[in-house]
Design a protein around this motif. Structure first.
Motif, PDB file in Angstrom:
ATOM      1  N   PRO A 628      -4.113   9.528  24.054  1.00 34.41           N
ATOM      2  CA  PRO A 628      -4.313   9.327  22.611  1.00 34.41           C
ATOM      3  C   PRO A 628      -5.666   9.778  22.084  1.00 34.41           C
ATOM      4  CG  PRO A 628      -3.241   7.412  23.580  1.00 34.41           C
ATOM      5  CD  PRO A 628      -3.644   8.290  24.717  1.00 34.41           C
ATOM      6  N   GLU A 629      -6.665   9.909  22.967  1.00 30.15           N
ATOM      7  CA  GLU A 629      -7.991  10.308  22.513  1.00 30.15           C
ATOM      8  C   GLU A 629      -8.370  11.692  23.024  1.00 30.15           C
ATOM      9  OE1 GLU A 629      -9.347   8.540  20.207  1.00 30.15           O
ATOM     10  OE2 GLU A 629      -7.698   7.094  20.426  1.00 30.15           O
ATOM     11  N   GLN A 630      -7.384  12.547  23.232  1.00 30.92           N
ATOM     12  CA  GLN A 630      -7.640  13.894  23.757  1.00 30.92           C
ATOM     13  C   GLN A 630      -6.698  14.877  23.084  1.00 30.92           C
ATOM     14  OE1 GLN A 630      -9.648  14.655  26.784  1.00 30.92           O
ATOM     15  NE2 GLN A 630      -9.370  16.823  26.363  1.00 30.92           N
ATOM     16  N   LEU A 631      -7.236  16.018  22.664  1.00 34.12           N
ATOM     17  CA  LEU A 631      -6.446  17.115  22.110  1.00 34.12           C
ATOM     18  C   LEU A 631      -6.866  18.408  22.771  1.00 34.12           C
ATOM     19  CD1 LEU A 631      -6.635  16.270  18.310  1.00 34.12           C
ATOM     20  CD2 LEU A 631      -4.503  16.414  19.621  1.00 34.12           C
ATOM     21  N   ASP A 632      -5.888  19.258  23.078  1.00 32.63           N
ATOM     22  CA  ASP A 632      -6.160  20.610  23.574  1.00 32.63           C
ATOM     23  C   ASP A 632      -5.430  21.604  22.691  1.00 32.63           C
ATOM     24  OD1 ASP A 632      -7.473  20.878  26.554  1.00 32.63           O
ATOM     25  OD2 ASP A 632      -6.542  18.921  26.243  1.00 32.63           O
ATOM     26  N   VAL A 633      -6.109  22.683  22.342  1.00 30.22           N
ATOM     27  CA  VAL A 633      -5.516  23.764  21.562  1.00 30.22           C
ATOM     28  C   VAL A 633      -5.776  25.069  22.306  1.00 30.22           C
ATOM     29  CG1 VAL A 633      -5.370  24.891  19.326  1.00 30.22           C
ATOM     30  CG2 VAL A 633      -6.063  22.497  19.466  1.00 30.22           C
ATOM     31  N   SER A 634      -4.742  25.894  22.419  1.00 31.38           N
ATOM     32  CA  SER A 634      -4.842  27.166  23.133  1.00 31.38           C
ATOM     33  C   SER A 634      -4.256  28.277  22.274  1.00 31.38           C
ATOM     34  CB  SER A 634      -4.099  27.085  24.470  1.00 31.38           C
ATOM     35  OG  SER A 634      -4.585  26.011  25.256  1.00 31.38           O
ATOM     36  N   TRP A 635      -4.767  29.501  22.450  1.00 35.49           N
ATOM     37  CA  TRP A 635      -4.346  30.636  21.632  1.00 35.49           C
ATOM     38  C   TRP A 635      -4.558  31.926  22.394  1.00 35.49           C
ATOM     39  CZ3 TRP A 635      -8.526  27.466  20.691  1.00 35.49           C
ATOM     40  CH2 TRP A 635      -9.784  28.027  20.918  1.00 35.49           C
ATOM     41  N   MET A 636      -4.102  33.036  21.806  1.00 36.44           N
ATOM     42  CA  MET A 636      -4.294  34.353  22.390  1.00 36.44           C
ATOM     43  C   MET A 636      -5.537  34.998  21.778  1.00 36.44           C
ATOM     44  SD  MET A 636      -1.712  37.618  22.436  1.00 36.44           S
ATOM     45  CE  MET A 636      -1.736  37.742  20.645  1.00 36.44           C
ATOM     46  N   GLN A 637      -6.482  35.380  22.646  1.00 34.15           N
ATOM     47  CA  GLN A 637      -7.691  36.048  22.185  1.00 34.15           C
ATOM     48  C   GLN A 637      -7.408  37.530  21.901  1.00 34.15           C
ATOM     49  OE1 GLN A 637     -10.969  33.323  24.623  1.00 34.15           O
ATOM     50  NE2 GLN A 637     -10.667  35.445  25.230  1.00 34.15           N
ATOM     51  N   PRO A 638      -8.344  38.228  21.233  1.00 36.39           N
ATOM     52  CA  PRO A 638      -8.145  39.663  21.000  1.00 36.39           C
ATOM     53  C   PRO A 638      -7.983  40.484  22.277  1.00 36.39           C
ATOM     54  CG  PRO A 638      -9.830  38.820  19.529  1.00 36.39           C
ATOM     55  CD  PRO A 638      -9.496  37.707  20.479  1.00 36.39           C
ATOM     56  N   PHE A 640      -6.308  39.479  24.814  1.00 34.69           N
ATOM     57  CA  PHE A 640      -5.058  38.974  25.395  1.00 34.69           C
ATOM     58  C   PHE A 640      -5.293  37.970  26.532  1.00 34.69           C
ATOM     59  CE2 PHE A 640      -4.012  43.030  23.445  1.00 34.69           C
ATOM     60  CZ  PHE A 640      -2.951  42.678  22.635  1.00 34.69           C
ATOM     61  N   ALA A 641      -6.504  37.422  26.613  1.00 37.17           N
ATOM     62  CA  ALA A 641      -6.722  36.227  27.427  1.00 37.17           C
ATOM     63  C   ALA A 641      -6.280  35.006  26.620  1.00 37.17           C
ATOM     64  CB  ALA A 641      -8.192  36.096  27.810  1.00 37.17           C
ATOM     65  N   ILE A 642      -6.164  33.860  27.289  1.00 40.25           N
ATOM     66  CA  ILE A 642      -5.853  32.619  26.591  1.00 40.25           C
ATOM     67  C   ILE A 642      -7.156  31.868  26.370  1.00 40.25           C
ATOM     68  CG2 ILE A 642      -4.692  30.383  26.734  1.00 40.25           C
ATOM     69  CD1 ILE A 642      -2.481  31.766  28.278  1.00 40.25           C
ATOM     70  N   GLY A 643      -7.465  31.598  25.090  1.00 33.91           N
ATOM     71  CA  GLY A 643      -8.616  30.787  24.741  1.00 33.91           C
ATOM     72  C   GLY A 643      -8.221  29.335  24.580  1.00 33.91           C
ATOM     73  N   ASN A 644      -9.207  28.456  24.716  1.00 29.72           N
ATOM     74  CA  ASN A 644      -8.903  27.024  24.670  1.00 29.72           C
ATOM     75  C   ASN A 644     -10.112  26.263  24.141  1.00 29.72           C
ATOM     76  OD1 ASN A 644      -9.282  24.282  26.434  1.00 29.72           O
ATOM     77  ND2 ASN A 644      -7.148  24.551  25.854  1.00 29.72           N
ATOM     78  N   THR A 645      -9.839  25.207  23.411  1.00 34.04           N
ATOM     79  CA  THR A 645     -10.852  24.220  23.084  1.00 34.04           C
ATOM     80  C   THR A 645     -10.217  22.846  23.165  1.00 34.04           C
ATOM     81  OG1 THR A 645     -12.543  23.519  21.496  1.00 34.04           O
ATOM     82  CG2 THR A 645     -10.442  24.248  20.581  1.00 34.04           C
ATOM     83  N   LEU A 646     -11.056  21.825  23.216  1.00 34.08           N
ATOM     84  CA  LEU A 646     -10.525  20.469  23.314  1.00 34.08           C
ATOM     85  C   LEU A 646     -11.370  19.516  22.483  1.00 34.08           C
ATOM     86  CD1 LEU A 646     -12.234  18.374  25.491  1.00 34.08           C
ATOM     87  CD2 LEU A 646     -11.649  20.298  26.961  1.00 34.08           C
ATOM     88  N   TRP A 647     -10.731  18.422  22.099  1.00 34.69           N
ATOM     89  CA  TRP A 647     -11.379  17.337  21.377  1.00 34.69           C
ATOM     90  C   TRP A 647     -11.221  16.062  22.176  1.00 34.69           C
ATOM     91  CZ3 TRP A 647      -9.712  12.615  19.635  1.00 34.69           C
ATOM     92  CH2 TRP A 647     -10.522  11.948  18.717  1.00 34.69           C
ATOM     93  N   ASP A 648     -12.345  15.386  22.429  1.00 35.40           N
ATOM     94  CA  ASP A 648     -12.303  14.079  23.081  1.00 35.40           C
ATOM     95  C   ASP A 648     -13.267  13.129  22.384  1.00 35.40           C
ATOM     96  OD1 ASP A 648     -14.678  15.207  23.835  1.00 35.40           O
ATOM     97  OD2 ASP A 648     -14.293  15.136  25.994  1.00 35.40           O
TER      98      ASP A 648
END
Length: 743
Positions: A628-638, A640-648
């Motif tokens: 409940p206190e963690q979020l992860d978001v992932s996307w495609m970088q220019p 074509f690697a996968i980028g990621n950030t998180l919230w805690d």
């Protein structure tokens, strides 16, 4: 893995050698050198009283059932090991030689020593001999590395001595270059405070690489004063390799005769994953056994029953398995039941068992037999009776056991298959829901614009159309379960409206589709839905003006409204997460490549970026909450690697979690099957399915479906219980492909 692992000798050198007649050793003024070797030699009466040579025998191990050979399970750092050990007396020395083996591919050979032949400093030099047979005896190479494996120093091409870097970090590996099966050998880490030292003039090497020769697989051939050496040195590349490792252990006399020292290397195996096996060729074996032991007594017998069970799996690439049940002691009587299992081409499994009775450490009876268990069948073997052959001591054991042979699965990722036939799906959209631990539902858009589903409740059911042709525009479908018996499916219609249908456990069929948002509400290609609590659905889409639209259901569908203003989002990528009942987080990609978000915690908040401009390409985005206190978001970088950030509690700096060129646009799925695990899936450039996972750190990516498995644009992952993952995609021929993982 290996043909034989052994410790042929421990060479011992005191600071002063005894004279040729051995008189100085009697008075303790000089000793050795010695070749200490452990043989199968139980104690003889009075042997410990020999004033000249002292005892030379094995010792029963008091904390391991008073056995000469210790076999037991131990735990260390969360791993379970099988310990094999022997305790020997060699003159004044007490030596415990052990091998710890784990299912994860770790082996720890170890020598423990205490005792003083003379009150003088001395060194022990154990010589381990590792005869590896990695997927067979041939095609093995030896490589040497520095910096703990980070830098390769090349291939060892000729038999010869090995010398570790005194600064540390030397590693060796023996690898079958055809199959990739590899054994890594890490020498002992130097630690002078605990007596672990480097080579000495007496033993001036750290190892030796040899080809296998039967003539060298025997007793130690050299006198005590002679170091390891061989006359012939051939090429060792692409051969049957024997790897010698030499340890160096210093014992200071002032530490006393009761001070234990230990030294040993570490062996780890890189085992290439076993390819997924056809379901029908995997045999799951369950054994239930009953063992009764009777220890005869003059006045009263001691009888104790034991009920034990175990499971094993065999298949074509791993055709052999074993179960060993060791029971007792009852008094001084023990019983063992060893069951060997071998896979057969006709799906039968051959069972060969050996039943043994022990009085203390003496085997006093043994029987065995073999038989086949047919596929889908079970066989009970009864009437095993063993009696101590000694007259006047009728200790006994009675045994029976049942083996059941059923179709099984190997842990890990399984072979791919389809759940809907070719021609079923339009490219670009697939959704999956696990609404109960034993229930799966998958949804897709048909080539004619209809909505179809297939469900699993132990078996996959035939696909069913739940919305008529012309209902959906390709590229966007979402499904949620707001309760175990409830399913809701939403899509973007050709006229830009949002359509929906639902099924409840009380309804026999899917409801007639309804309108959630009017025509012209949505652009095609992106749709996200969540159920943050029972009886609530929230759905999000990208509007024609690039704002984010929303509607929700709490018994009825409400009038749509925007949660982000016009110009916010690039088409074709939208994600939503409900991490707790009163929280929703929504993500999208802005036209400048930012990753942006807004959230609701009773009211909608102003959007803000979580990754800077230029971070993301349009078309690929996934979000997940593993607690409940963690979020992860992932996307495609220019790139074509996968980028990621998180919230805690705060958003972290974005970073890539895969190499460039990993992912294709439009296909990224995230799922958390337990709080400490997050899995990501995508379609790779060659049509295979790639994955990585986080379990404290992001792991290197690997493939779970082969080349040409999937069309770009759609992959869906779901976890219906913590030890299970299901994955779905659209194949190039329009079938719905699938695979699954289980632990």
């Amino acid at each position: 893995m290996f043909h034989k692992l052994s410790l042929p000798v421990i060479r011992v050198k005191y600071v002063k050698d005894e004279d040729s007649l051995g008189i100085s050793s009697v008075f303790g003024s000089a000793c050795g050198p010695y070749n200490d070797q452990i043989y199968w030699d139980p104690v003889d009466f009075g042997e410990d009283l020999n004033p000249i040579s002292g005892p030379h025998h094995l010792v029963k191990i008091s904390d391991c059932g008073k056995r000469y050979i210790c076999v037991r399970e131990t735990a260390s750092n969360g791993s379970v090991f099988l310990e094999l050990g022997v305790y020997a007396r060699i003159g004044a020395y007490h030596i415990y030689q052990s091998w710890h083996l784990s299912d994860s591919g770790l082996i720890f050979p170890q020598v423990f020593s205490k005792g003083l032949s003379c009150t003088l400093d001395h060194d022990h030099h154990p010589h381990w001999r590792f005869d590896f047979d990695l997927d067979g005896a041939d095609h093995q190479d030896v490589n040497v590395f520095s910096e703990n494996g980070a830098t390769s120093l090349g291939l060892i091409v000729t038999e010869g001595r090995l010398f570790n870097d005194p600064a540390g970090g030397t590693l060796y590996n023996v690898t079958n270059f055809q199959t990739g099966l590899t054994a890594w050998i890490a020498p002992p880490v130097l630690d002078a405070d605990h007596g672990i030292i480097g080579p000495t003039p007496f033993s001036n090497l750290d190892g030796y690489v040899r080809k296998y020769r039967a003539s060298e697989d025997g007793n130690w051939p050299h006198p005590p004063e002679q170091d390891m050496g061989f006359a012939v040195h051939d090429s060792v590349a692409d051969s049957d390799v024997v790897f010698w490792l030499v340890g160096h252990l210093h014992h200071k006399a002032d530490e006393g005769a009761d001070h234990w020292h230990s030294v040993g290397p570490r062996i780890t195996f890189d085992v290439p994953p076993i390819p997924p096996q056809p379901f029908e060729e995997v045999r799951s074996l369950h054994v239930d056994a009953h063992i009764t032991i009777k220890d005869f007594g003059v006045f009263e017998d001691h009888v104790q029953p034991f009920d034990v069970s175990g499971d094993r799996t065999v298949h074509r690439l791993a055709p052999h398995a074993e179960l060993l049940f060791q029971q007792g002691p009852v008094g001084d009587v023990r019983a063992n039941l060893l069951i060997k299992m071998d896979w057969q081409e006709d799906d039968k499994v051959n069972i060969a068992f050996t039943a043994e009775l022990y009085d203390e450490d003496e085997r006093v009876g043994q029987v065995g037999e073999d038989f086949n268990v047919p596929s889908g069948g079970s066989i009970e073997w009864t009437g095993i009776h063993i009696k101590d052959f000694h007259t006047g001591d009728p200790d006994t054991t009675n045994m029976s056991f049942t083996v059941k042979n059923s179709q099984g699965l190997l842990p890990g990722w399984q072979r791919t298959f389809w759940i809907a036939p070719p021609g079923s799906a339009h490219a670009g959209a697939v959704a999956a829901v696990g609404r109960e631990p034993e229930r799966l539902d998958v949804f897709w858009i048909q080539p004619d614009g209809g909505i179809a589903t297939a469900s699993w409740d132990g078996n996959w059911q035939a696909p069913l159309t739940i919305a008529p042709p012309g209902s959906a525009y390709p590229g966007a479908i979402a499904a949620v379960s707001r309760g175990p018996g409830q399913l809701d499916v939403l899509w973007v219609r050709p006229d830009g409206g949002i359509g929906a249908t639902a099924r409840d456990g009380a309804w026999e069929t899917w409801r007639v589709p309804v309108t959630v948002a009017l025509p012209g509400s949505a652009r095609p290609g992106a749709l996200a839905a969540v159920s943050r609590k029972a009886g609530q659905i929230d759905v999000f889409w990208i509007q024609p003006d690039s704002g984010i639209g929303c509607s929700f259901w709490d018994g009825t569908w409400h009038t749509p409204f925007p949660v982000a203003p016009p110009g916010s989002a690039h088409p074709r990528a939208l994600a939503a997460v409900a991490r707790k009942p009163e929280q929703i987080d929504v993500y999208w990609i802005r036209t400048n490549g930012e990753v942006a978000t807004t959230y609701w915690d009773g009211t909608w908040h102003a959007p803000f970026p979580v990754a800077p401009p230029g971070s993301a390409q349009p078309g690929t985005l996934a979000g997940a909450s593993r607690n409940p206190e963690q979020l992860d978001v992932s996307w495609m970088q220019p790139d074509f690697a996968i980028g990621n950030t998180l919230w805690d509690g705060a958003w972290h700096t974005a970073s890539p979690i895969t190499p460039p060129q990993s992912v294709r646009p439009g296909d990224l799925s995230a799922v958390s099957r337990k709080p400490e695990q997050l899995d990501l899936f995508w379609i790779q450039g060659d049509g295979s399915i790639g994955t990585t996972f986080w379990n404290g750190a992001w792991q290197p990516p690997f493939s779970v479906a082969p080349t040409a498995s999937a069309r770009p644009g759609a992959v869906a992952a779901v976890s219906r219980k913590p030890e299970h993952l299901d994955l779905f995609w659209i194949q190039p021929d329009g079938a719905i492909g699938s695979t699954f993982w289980w632990a």
